[in-house]
Scaffold this motif. Structure first.
Motif, mmCIF file in Angstrom:
data_model
loop_
_atom_site.group_PDB
_atom_site.id
_atom_site.type_symbol
_atom_site.label_atom_id
_atom_site.label_comp_id
_atom_site.label_asym_id
_atom_site.label_seq_id
_atom_site.Cartn_x
_atom_site.Cartn_y
_atom_site.Cartn_z
ATOM 1 N N LEU A 126 -17.345 69.981 -18.009
ATOM 2 C CA LEU A 126 -16.721 69.773 -16.858
ATOM 3 C C LEU A 126 -16.045 68.475 -16.974
ATOM 4 C CD1 LEU A 126 -15.961 70.356 -13.942
ATOM 5 C CD2 LEU A 126 -18.302 69.446 -13.154
ATOM 6 N N GLY A 127 -14.775 68.089 -16.451
ATOM 7 C CA GLY A 127 -14.315 67.073 -16.380
ATOM 8 C C GLY A 127 -13.882 66.721 -15.006
ATOM 9 N N LEU A 128 -13.780 65.600 -14.385
ATOM 10 C CA LEU A 128 -13.522 65.193 -13.080
ATOM 11 C C LEU A 128 -13.061 63.877 -13.030
ATOM 12 C CD1 LEU A 128 -16.648 66.540 -11.190
ATOM 13 C CD2 LEU A 128 -14.395 67.375 -11.364
ATOM 14 N N GLN A 129 -11.915 63.619 -12.255
ATOM 15 C CA GLN A 129 -11.440 62.458 -11.777
ATOM 16 C C GLN A 129 -10.797 62.318 -10.516
ATOM 17 O OE1 GLN A 129 -7.823 62.585 -14.921
ATOM 18 N NE2 GLN A 129 -8.469 60.626 -15.072
ATOM 19 N N GLU A 130 -11.419 60.785 -9.855
ATOM 20 C CA GLU A 130 -11.106 60.425 -8.646
ATOM 21 C C GLU A 130 -9.776 59.707 -8.657
ATOM 22 O OE1 GLU A 130 -14.412 59.325 -5.848
ATOM 23 O OE2 GLU A 130 -15.365 58.997 -7.916
ATOM 24 N N PRO A 131 -8.907 59.616 -7.771
ATOM 25 C CA PRO A 131 -7.778 58.590 -7.632
ATOM 26 C C PRO A 131 -8.226 57.405 -7.221
ATOM 27 C CG PRO A 131 -7.780 59.924 -5.671
ATOM 28 C CD PRO A 131 -8.995 60.435 -6.521
ATOM 29 N N ILE A 132 -8.598 56.501 -8.215
ATOM 30 C CA ILE A 132 -9.610 55.201 -8.276
ATOM 31 C C ILE A 132 -8.589 54.082 -7.339
ATOM 32 C CG2 ILE A 132 -10.803 55.542 -10.085
ATOM 33 C CD1 ILE A 132 -9.026 53.620 -11.729
ATOM 34 N N GLN A 133 -7.246 54.347 -7.260
ATOM 35 C CA GLN A 133 -6.603 53.348 -6.566
ATOM 36 C C GLN A 133 -6.818 53.566 -5.086
ATOM 37 O OE1 GLN A 133 -5.357 56.132 -7.644
ATOM 38 N NE2 GLN A 133 -4.083 57.476 -6.505
ATOM 39 N N MET A 134 -7.654 54.651 -4.635
ATOM 40 C CA MET A 134 -8.257 54.882 -3.383
ATOM 41 C C MET A 134 -9.646 54.628 -3.124
ATOM 42 S SD MET A 134 -5.339 55.974 -1.903
ATOM 43 C CE MET A 134 -5.854 56.752 -0.341
ATOM 44 N N GLY A 135 -9.920 53.737 -4.081
ATOM 45 C CA GLY A 135 -11.407 53.489 -3.885
ATOM 46 C C GLY A 135 -12.401 54.536 -4.643
ATOM 47 N N GLN A 136 -13.468 54.188 -5.220
ATOM 48 C CA GLN A 136 -14.317 55.252 -5.700
ATOM 49 C C GLN A 136 -15.412 55.593 -4.649
ATOM 50 O OE1 GLN A 136 -16.769 53.907 -9.124
ATOM 51 N NE2 GLN A 136 -17.839 55.760 -9.604
ATOM 52 N N ARG A 137 -15.508 56.925 -4.577
ATOM 53 C CA ARG A 137 -16.105 57.220 -3.409
ATOM 54 C C ARG A 137 -17.366 58.378 -3.530
ATOM 55 N NH1 ARG A 137 -11.665 58.394 0.885
ATOM 56 N NH2 ARG A 137 -10.243 56.993 0.323
ATOM 57 N N ILE A 138 -17.327 59.196 -4.663
ATOM 58 C CA ILE A 138 -18.317 60.275 -4.611
ATOM 59 C C ILE A 138 -19.534 59.854 -5.351
ATOM 60 C CG2 ILE A 138 -18.584 62.422 -5.782
ATOM 61 C CD1 ILE A 138 -15.659 63.239 -5.470
ATOM 62 N N SER A 139 -20.537 60.043 -4.879
ATOM 63 C CA SER A 139 -21.870 59.994 -5.300
ATOM 64 C C SER A 139 -22.785 60.841 -5.705
ATOM 65 C CB SER A 139 -22.671 58.774 -4.227
ATOM 66 O OG SER A 139 -22.949 59.740 -3.043
ATOM 67 N N GLN A 196 -19.319 44.434 -3.469
ATOM 68 C CA GLN A 196 -17.869 44.110 -2.924
ATOM 69 C C GLN A 196 -16.895 43.681 -4.178
ATOM 70 O OE1 GLN A 196 -18.105 43.742 0.539
ATOM 71 N NE2 GLN A 196 -19.964 44.638 0.255
ATOM 72 N N ASP A 197 -17.073 43.832 -5.091
ATOM 73 C CA ASP A 197 -16.256 43.493 -6.116
ATOM 74 C C ASP A 197 -15.720 44.965 -6.928
ATOM 75 O OD1 ASP A 197 -16.069 40.724 -5.598
ATOM 76 O OD2 ASP A 197 -18.201 40.865 -6.893
ATOM 77 N N TRP A 198 -14.500 45.064 -7.292
ATOM 78 C CA TRP A 198 -13.971 46.255 -8.390
ATOM 79 C C TRP A 198 -14.260 45.647 -9.604
ATOM 80 C CZ3 TRP A 198 -12.983 51.305 -7.340
ATOM 81 C CH2 TRP A 198 -12.558 52.288 -8.470
ATOM 82 N N MET A 199 -15.286 46.113 -10.469
ATOM 83 C CA MET A 199 -15.354 45.228 -11.753
ATOM 84 C C MET A 199 -15.802 46.694 -12.667
ATOM 85 S SD MET A 199 -17.480 42.041 -12.656
ATOM 86 C CE MET A 199 -16.883 41.174 -11.106
ATOM 87 N N PRO A 200 -15.166 47.457 -13.159
ATOM 88 C CA PRO A 200 -15.509 48.512 -14.182
ATOM 89 C C PRO A 200 -16.177 47.846 -15.564
ATOM 90 C CG PRO A 200 -13.307 48.556 -14.206
ATOM 91 C CD PRO A 200 -13.719 47.563 -13.125
ATOM 92 N N TRP A 253 -21.030 52.978 -11.146
ATOM 93 C CA TRP A 253 -20.020 52.524 -10.400
ATOM 94 C C TRP A 253 -19.315 51.543 -10.807
ATOM 95 C CZ3 TRP A 253 -19.378 55.013 -5.739
ATOM 96 C CH2 TRP A 253 -20.587 55.824 -5.109
ATOM 97 N N SER A 254 -17.846 51.680 -10.653
ATOM 98 C CA SER A 254 -16.855 50.550 -10.803
ATOM 99 C C SER A 254 -17.015 49.427 -9.969
ATOM 100 C CB SER A 254 -15.346 50.816 -10.870
ATOM 101 O OG SER A 254 -15.226 52.120 -11.695
ATOM 102 N N PRO A 288 -5.242 59.480 3.404
ATOM 103 C CA PRO A 288 -6.392 58.611 4.027
ATOM 104 C C PRO A 288 -6.196 57.140 3.597
ATOM 105 C CG PRO A 288 -7.078 60.037 2.323
ATOM 106 C CD PRO A 288 -5.578 60.116 2.420
ATOM 107 N N ILE A 289 -7.284 56.286 4.339
ATOM 108 C CA ILE A 289 -7.373 54.951 4.183
ATOM 109 C C ILE A 289 -8.131 54.764 2.980
ATOM 110 C CG2 ILE A 289 -7.946 52.621 5.124
ATOM 111 C CD1 ILE A 289 -7.255 53.684 7.746
ATOM 112 N N PRO A 290 -7.651 53.858 2.168
ATOM 113 C CA PRO A 290 -8.310 53.549 0.563
ATOM 114 C C PRO A 290 -9.786 52.945 1.152
ATOM 115 C CG PRO A 290 -6.114 52.565 0.485
ATOM 116 C CD PRO A 290 -6.298 53.059 1.824
ATOM 117 N N VAL A 291 -10.908 52.943 0.321
ATOM 118 C CA VAL A 291 -12.118 52.682 0.758
ATOM 119 C C VAL A 291 -12.353 51.307 -0.239
ATOM 120 C CG1 VAL A 291 -14.715 53.279 0.706
ATOM 121 C CG2 VAL A 291 -12.917 55.075 1.336
ATOM 122 N N LEU A 292 -12.588 50.423 0.488
ATOM 123 C CA LEU A 292 -12.559 49.004 -0.396
ATOM 124 C C LEU A 292 -14.137 48.958 -1.139
ATOM 125 C CD1 LEU A 292 -11.268 46.413 2.142
ATOM 126 C CD2 LEU A 292 -10.126 47.786 0.173
#
Length: 524
Positions: free
Chosen positions: A416-429, A279-283, A252-253, A39-43
């Motif tokens: 419970l531990g979870l990870q997202e593939p952050i290179q594709m953007g942070q998605r889940i809310s 608009q910025d990725w800034m963890p 959020w990052s 899928p296309i990364p989410v900016l």
């Protein structure tokens, strides 16, 4: 009429017919049978240096300098440099402690607010070259850089913008030139530097003093392209808004750097939680000291290992790297009592997270992107470590995003531990975890909001044979790179009480296949 029996022409006709048949079959092949691209990364998405910082998860901050010998937290820059004499200083010990107990980076206060430099800067005499340590030929930054390089740890440096000793501080142009000269020394003498920590600290009477942050950032990225830069407002990592080591339960990052100022009176909730529309990725980064103060003081004692574990859940477990300050003492060593706490903290983490129950589960999903035989996006990817393998649901399915974990035997767990593939953007809310009870009905276990690089949720101990992770809301098609199911036998009573929901959870039962099938059919 004479027939043409030329064998060569006959052979060519046969070849042409075969080619037409092959082309026809290829052209009629169903497009759905072709493998689906990712899928296309989410900016916005992170830069490689930001991903590296998240992967490191924890770093040790080393506050060390003149304050170590004076008992102060903020020195005025008026102390004789001869007082600096850590006779037993051993940077290899610092690095060994960090590496042995799971820290990937070390970050040193190369210069704090008092202006004393832990390297022989050519721009000032207020440094180690004027001290009695190593007869004036020592270099703390150099010794730490060598030790870190040999051990494979990454090096970070803090260079205080506020300098209470330097005479030109307050003269904007002159001091910015001075500061950039010292920054150049640090970033060109000691090999690779992966983290540069800055702040906007100023004296009360120096409000007109301007820091040329944009010029500093450009210089840092020019000299050390792989280095992440920290300030309240980025550009690469941001402050979480407190020095307690605690991030928001939503974190959020994503962020808007223009909404905050470095050293300003920023909205602490905003810096802690980030911005789903940023608009910025800034963890965010969680910084906290193992002791009450940031510098070593003989009268202070370290926090307990259980307190550090609690901080781990509330920092790393909330999508924020943990920057834990462990200050060397006046001898130049990390104190034995601090080492003992770090060792216990390491053992606790290893005991909890070394066994992931999910690795033995049969994992399935409500849908999968592409052909079911294509393993690129398969549900089983979530039990593999790493960001670059992940489960992807069918993009056409806009609401039912569910993963199922089925175990041969009922398991007891509370994390419970979870990870997202952050290179594709942070998605889940929003998401939640359910378990199936003995009557074949789903019972709620725990809910969460953001995930990001890592999310850890601790809850009352439960026992189950079948779990489902439901993604309730997502900025785009949700992606999960890893699931961990763990048992923490140490800290659950300190985090939550299980009295309220205990009646929901079944201790001993065997799930029937019919109940499992009926429940899945109803939910799908």
């Amino acid at each position: 009429m004479i027939k043409n029996n030329n064998p060569i022409k006959q052979f060519l006709k046969i070849i042409i017919k075969i080619c037409f048949i092959v082309l026809f079959q290829f052209s009629t092949t169903s497009e759905s049978s072709l493998p689906k691209p990712p899928p296309i990364p989410v900016l916005p998405i992170p830069k490689s240096r930001q991903i590296s910082w998240n992967i490191a998860e924890m770093a040790i901050f080393l506050h060390f300098g003149m304050n170590t010998f004076t008992g102060k937290e903020w020195g005025k820059g008026d102390v004789d440099p001869l007082i600096f004499n850590p006779t037993l200083l051993n940077a290899t010990q610092w690095v060994t402690v960090a590496k042995d107990f799971g820290f990937k980076r070390v970050l040193l206060t190369a210069k704090h607010h008092d202006g004393f430099c832990l390297w022989p800067s050519k721009y000032t005499d207020y440094s180690v070259k004027s001290s009695s340590w190593r007869n004036g030929y020592g270099d703390v930054v150099g010794e730490l850089a060598d030790a870190a390089r040999k051990s494979g740890l990454e090096l970070g440096l803090y260079l205080s913008p506020w300098d209470r000793h330097e005479h030109c501080y307050g003269e904007t142009l002159e001091y910015n030139e001075y500061y950039m000269g010292q920054m150049t020394e640090l970033l060109t003498r000691y090999g690779e530097v992966t983290y540069v920590f800055l702040d906007g600290a100023k004296g009360e009477g120096e409000k007109d003093m301007e820091y040329f942050f944009d010029d500093w950032f450009s210089l840092i990225h020019q000299l050390q392209p792989g280095a992440s830069i920290f300030t309240d407002a980025g550009p690469d990592t941001r402050w979480v808004g407190n020095e307690n080591g605690v991030a928001g339960t939503t974190c959020w990052s994503l962020f808007n750097g223009s909404a905050v100022t470095i050293g300003g009176d920023n909205d602490r909730i905003y810096t802690s939680e980030g911005d789903a529309f940023g608009q910025d990725w800034m963890p965010a980064v969680c910084d906290v000291s193992i002791r009450t103060g940031w510098f070593w003081h003989e009268s202070e004692k370290p926090k307990s290992a259980m307190t550090l574990l609690d901080l781990y859940y509330k920092s790393v477990g909330r999508n924020c790297p943990l920057l834990l300050n462990v200050p060397p003492n006046s001898s130049g060593l990390i104190s034995d009592e601090d080492i003992q706490v770090l060792e216990e903290f390491s053992k606790l983490r290893n005991s909890i997270f070394s066994h992931n129950f999910a690795e033995s589960a049969l994992v399935s999903a409500s849908s999968t992107r592409g052909d079911s035989s294509d393993s690129q996006f398969a549900p089983m990817n979530v039990i593999e470590e790493g960001l670059y393998t992940y489960w992807t649901p069918d993009q056409e399915q806009q609401s039912d995003w569910t993963l199922y974990l089925e175990f041969q035997q009922a398991i007891t767990f509370n994390v419970l531990g979870l990870q997202e593939p952050i290179q594709m953007g942070q998605r889940i809310s929003e998401f939640h975890l359910d378990m199936l009870d003995e009557n074949g009905k789903w019972q709620h276990v725990v809910s969460g909001t953001t995930i990001g690089y890592r999310r850890l949720l601790l809850f009352p101990t439960v026992k189950s044979h079948l779990l489902r992770l439901v993604i309730d809301k997502s900025r785009a098609c949700p992606l999960i790179s890893h699931i961990g199911i763990y048992m923490d036998s140490y800290s659950v009573t300190q985090h939550v009480s299980d009295t309220h929901n205990k009646s929901k959870f079944i201790d001993n039962f065997v799930f029937r296949r019919t109940a499992y099938n009926q429940s899945r059919s109803a939910s799908i």
